[in-house]
Design a protein around this motif. Structure first.
Motif, PDB file in Angstrom:
ATOM      1  N   CYS A  38       0.822  -1.193   0.000  1.00 39.00           N
ATOM      2  CA  CYS A  38       0.000   0.000   0.000  1.00 39.00           C
ATOM      3  C   CYS A  38       0.866   1.258   0.000  1.00 39.00           C
ATOM      4  O   CYS A  38       0.637   2.190  -0.757  1.00 39.00           O
ATOM      5  CB  CYS A  38      -0.894  -0.039   1.234  1.00 39.00           C
ATOM      6  N   GLU A  39       1.883   1.291   0.869  1.00 41.17           N
ATOM      7  CA  GLU A  39       2.741   2.470   0.955  1.00 41.17           C
ATOM      8  C   GLU A  39       3.466   2.692  -0.362  1.00 41.17           C
ATOM      9  O   GLU A  39       3.632   3.817  -0.813  1.00 41.17           O
ATOM     10  CB  GLU A  39       3.779   2.270   2.068  1.00 41.17           C
ATOM     11  N   ALA A  56       2.457   1.996  -3.262  1.00 46.64           N
ATOM     12  CA  ALA A  56       1.557   2.485  -4.317  1.00 46.64           C
ATOM     13  C   ALA A  56       0.909   3.817  -3.993  1.00 46.64           C
ATOM     14  O   ALA A  56       0.304   4.440  -4.851  1.00 46.64           O
ATOM     15  CB  ALA A  56       0.477   1.433  -4.568  1.00 46.64           C
ATOM     16  N   SER A  57       1.014   4.284  -2.750  1.00 49.77           N
ATOM     17  CA  SER A  57       0.221   5.453  -2.351  1.00 49.77           C
ATOM     18  C   SER A  57       0.672   6.733  -3.031  1.00 49.77           C
ATOM     19  O   SER A  57      -0.103   7.678  -3.161  1.00 49.77           O
ATOM     20  CB  SER A  57       0.245   5.635  -0.837  1.00 49.77           C
ATOM     21  N   ASP A 117      -1.581   7.286  -5.929  1.00 44.35           N
ATOM     22  CA  ASP A 117      -3.024   7.180  -5.722  1.00 44.35           C
ATOM     23  C   ASP A 117      -3.644   8.566  -5.784  1.00 44.35           C
ATOM     24  O   ASP A 117      -3.567   9.349  -4.848  1.00 44.35           O
ATOM     25  CB  ASP A 117      -3.292   6.543  -4.358  1.00 44.35           C
ATOM     26  N   LEU A 118      -4.284   8.860  -6.926  1.00 42.95           N
ATOM     27  CA  LEU A 118      -4.783  10.212  -7.170  1.00 42.95           C
ATOM     28  C   LEU A 118      -5.986  10.571  -6.311  1.00 42.95           C
ATOM     29  O   LEU A 118      -6.338  11.746  -6.211  1.00 42.95           O
ATOM     30  CB  LEU A 118      -5.119  10.371  -8.656  1.00 42.95           C
ATOM     31  N   LEU A 119      -6.612   9.564  -5.696  1.00 40.78           N
ATOM     32  CA  LEU A 119      -7.739   9.914  -4.828  1.00 40.78           C
ATOM     33  C   LEU A 119      -7.235  10.353  -3.453  1.00 40.78           C
ATOM     34  O   LEU A 119      -7.986  10.844  -2.633  1.00 40.78           O
ATOM     35  CB  LEU A 119      -8.712   8.734  -4.693  1.00 40.78           C
ATOM     36  N   ILE A 120      -5.924  10.177  -3.193  1.00 43.03           N
ATOM     37  CA  ILE A 120      -5.349  10.674  -1.944  1.00 43.03           C
ATOM     38  C   ILE A 120      -4.604  11.981  -2.217  1.00 43.03           C
ATOM     39  O   ILE A 120      -4.760  12.968  -1.503  1.00 43.03           O
ATOM     40  CB  ILE A 120      -4.374   9.644  -1.326  1.00 43.03           C
ATOM     41  N   GLY A 148      -4.764  13.884  -4.985  1.00 41.94           N
ATOM     42  CA  GLY A 148      -5.441  14.897  -5.789  1.00 41.94           C
ATOM     43  C   GLY A 148      -4.800  14.955  -7.174  1.00 41.94           C
ATOM     44  O   GLY A 148      -3.690  14.474  -7.386  1.00 41.94           O
ATOM     45  N   VAL A 149      -5.499  15.522  -8.120  1.00 39.11           N
ATOM     46  CA  VAL A 149      -5.018  15.594  -9.504  1.00 39.11           C
ATOM     47  C   VAL A 149      -4.641  17.037  -9.824  1.00 39.11           C
ATOM     48  O   VAL A 149      -5.448  17.938  -9.597  1.00 39.11           O
ATOM     49  CB  VAL A 149      -6.118  15.130 -10.476  1.00 39.11           C
ATOM     50  N   ASP A 155      -4.362  20.403 -11.707  1.00 39.03           N
ATOM     51  CA  ASP A 155      -5.338  20.991 -12.623  1.00 39.03           C
ATOM     52  C   ASP A 155      -5.083  20.754 -14.098  1.00 39.03           C
ATOM     53  O   ASP A 155      -5.984  20.455 -14.864  1.00 39.03           O
ATOM     54  CB  ASP A 155      -5.402  22.506 -12.390  1.00 39.03           C
ATOM     55  N   ASN A 168      -6.174  17.375 -15.199  1.00 43.33           N
ATOM     56  CA  ASN A 168      -7.442  16.889 -14.705  1.00 43.33           C
ATOM     57  C   ASN A 168      -8.559  17.033 -15.738  1.00 43.33           C
ATOM     58  O   ASN A 168      -8.957  18.145 -16.058  1.00 43.33           O
ATOM     59  CB  ASN A 168      -7.808  17.666 -13.439  1.00 43.33           C
ATOM     60  N   PRO A 169      -9.073  15.922 -16.261  1.00 42.12           N
ATOM     61  CA  PRO A 169     -10.132  16.036 -17.267  1.00 42.12           C
ATOM     62  C   PRO A 169     -11.440  16.561 -16.684  1.00 42.12           C
ATOM     63  O   PRO A 169     -12.317  16.995 -17.405  1.00 42.12           O
ATOM     64  CB  PRO A 169     -10.311  14.597 -17.760  1.00 42.12           C
ATOM     65  N   TYR A 170     -11.562  16.519 -15.365  1.00 42.35           N
ATOM     66  CA  TYR A 170     -12.785  17.008 -14.733  1.00 42.35           C
ATOM     67  C   TYR A 170     -12.606  18.400 -14.177  1.00 42.35           C
ATOM     68  O   TYR A 170     -13.368  18.851 -13.341  1.00 42.35           O
ATOM     69  CB  TYR A 170     -13.182  16.087 -13.571  1.00 42.35           C
TER      70      TYR A 170
END
Lengths: 413, 70
Positions: free
Chosen positions: B40-41, B43-44, B47-50, B52-53, B55, B58-60
């Protein structure tokens, strides 16, 4: 009217030992059984034996279960939370809703991402299956199934087809064409046939095979082209509600969860049930493999989510709170496996720190149960489908700026 | 399928399964938890949900704009 009080004795060959003896005129469920007295006594004793068999089976089952528990306990030398104390704490999360996909006329029951990380397929109670472009919120395809309650849908790895099914007891594959006017329903292929509702489906590593789970208590592997059953998996004693395929690097297994409160791990090739976990107190609604493939999480009607370690063969963590009283319907991990997103029947999504076992965020926004939740293939966002007829795509908004703070509590919408 | 089976058959099935399971190889939780945590460490960071992406990637990305009406 009184019954006959005398017995007319017949003499002849016994049905069981074929010897000429006086026969006892016995009727079992209106079927005449002509046994001699010796064979009849033997039969009566066998009846007793099968009664004992039920009892002895139960007793044997109990002893084995206890032995299994002991074996598992021996290896339970530390809690995951203790080991995780060394892990760095997560910063505050700031999840923001980026897109709301509106268009379904009824409850969204299931959704799946395409490998291109932008398309989503979702299915609904009213029989409609819609393919969305999550970046633009455009609907790219729409299919009307000849059944309501389409409980399962999946995107093919190539992105060229979708599979779906529900109360029709089938899993149908629709190839997606680039021509918007083409009638998708015309090219539909029925692949799986179960004897009860389809609860889950997923393509394996290619577009050629589909794995399905059903309310008939079985899971099955099918060849898409021929519709042939390649392997079936028996072992649940009630409806199978969910399944998930192991990440491709870790081999050919999948895990299923059911109304019998059990989660079973199966070998795809042999059809064998290799491991079983039964610590949940109610139906298991969703199972998902940990990204490394060595563990899986489950969401249950008992309002908890749990993490099961496959190599230690036991449950290693429970994600629950006294304040959470509603069933969890769906779970998924973030890419690193550090975060567990879980959608609940109380309309919220709770985000858990997988290692430390604590909740790191509650996400509001849906106006009815969250039925389905998936993280996108590249981990940039996750999508949740709900009984409020919408889907929401959310992201971590750190560094983007605006936050809503009301009196010290941070609300994420 | 499971619904059509009698209680005895279900019990027999469960018994067979338990017999197989008692003999599966297992590892201690201390080892497996450590491995899970290490994975986990490692890969963290991605991890874009931790994290953040950013700007620009970021497609959103939310539209920056809007106007102030006074």
């Amino acid at each position: 009217m009184c019954d006959q009080t005398f017995l007319a004795i017949t003499f002849g060959p016994c049905d069981s030992c074929s010897e000429n003896r006086p026969l006892m005129n016995l009727y079992i469920k209106t079927e005449p059984i002509n046994y001699c007295s010796l064979c009849m006594e033997i039969m009566a004793c066998q009846g007793l034996a099968s009664g004992e068999t039920l009892k002895s089976l139960k007793a044997e089952s109990e002893t084995l279960r206890k032995k299994l528990e002991e074996e598992r306990k021996k290896l339970h030398d530390v809690e995951l939370e203790k080991v995780a104390e060394k892990a760095e704490a997560l910063g505050e999360l700031n999840m923001k809703t980026r897109r709301t996909l509106k268009g379904h006329g009824n409850k969204v029951l299931c959704m799946d991402w395409c490998k291109d990380k932008r398309r989503i397929v979702s299915s609904s109670q009213d029989g409609k299956v819609i393919v969305w472009d999550a970046f633009t919120t455009n609907k790219e395809h729409a299919v009307t199934m000849p059944t309501t309650w389409v409980m399962a849908c999946a995107y093919a790895p190539s992105g060229c087809a979708i599979a779906c099914g529900g109360l029709d007891n089938k899993c149908s594959v629709y190839p997606l064409s680039l021509d918007k006017d083409e009638n998708l329903a015309a090219k539909k292929k029925s692949v799986a046939m179960h004897t009860n509702y389809l609860s889950g489906c997923t393509f394996t590593n290619s577009d050629m095979q589909i794995l399905t789970s059903s309310g008939d208590g079985t899971s099955a592997l099918w060849d898409v082209e021929s519709g042939q059953l390649l392997q079936s998996f028996h072992g649940h004693s009630a409806d199978v509600l969910t399944l998930d395929l192991a990440p491709s690097e870790t081999g050919n297994t999948f895990v299923s969860g059911g109304s019998d409160k059990k989660a079973n791990v199966w070998d795809l090739r042999s059809g064998q049930n290799v491991q079983s976990f039964d610590t949940h107190d109610s139906d298991i609604n969703c199972v998902k493999y940990y990204p490394s493939g060595d563990a899986f999480a489950s969401a249950s009607d008992d309002s908890t989510c749990r993490l099961f370690d496959l190599r230690a063969d036991r449950e290693v963590s429970i994600y629950s709170k006294d304040s959470i009283m509603f069933g969890a319907a769906s779970v998924d991990f973030s890419l690193s496996g550090r975060l567990l997103f879980a959608g609940y029947n109380d309309y919220t999504i709770n985000v858990w720190d997988v290692l430390k076992g604590t909740r790191v965020a509650i996400l509001f926004g849906h106006e009815n149960r969250v039925s389905s939740l998936r993280v996108s293939p590249d981990g940039t966002a996750f999508c949740s489908g709900s009984w409020d007829n919408t889907l929401r795509v959310r992201q971590e908004g750190r560094g983007v700026g605006r936050e809503l703070k009301q009196g010290g509590t941070t609300l994420y919408g | 399928m499971a619904r059509d089976m009698s209680d005895i058959d279900i019990l027999k099935m469960e018994l067979e399964q338990l017999k197989k399971e008692v003999s599966t190889p297992r590892e201690p939780v201390s080892k497996t938890s450590k491995d899970t945590m290490d994975w986990c460490e490692a890969a963290s960071g991605t991890d874009l949900l931790i994290t953040g992406v950013p700007d620009d990637k970021n497609p959103y990305k939310p539209e920056k704009g809007g106007c102030i009406i006074t």
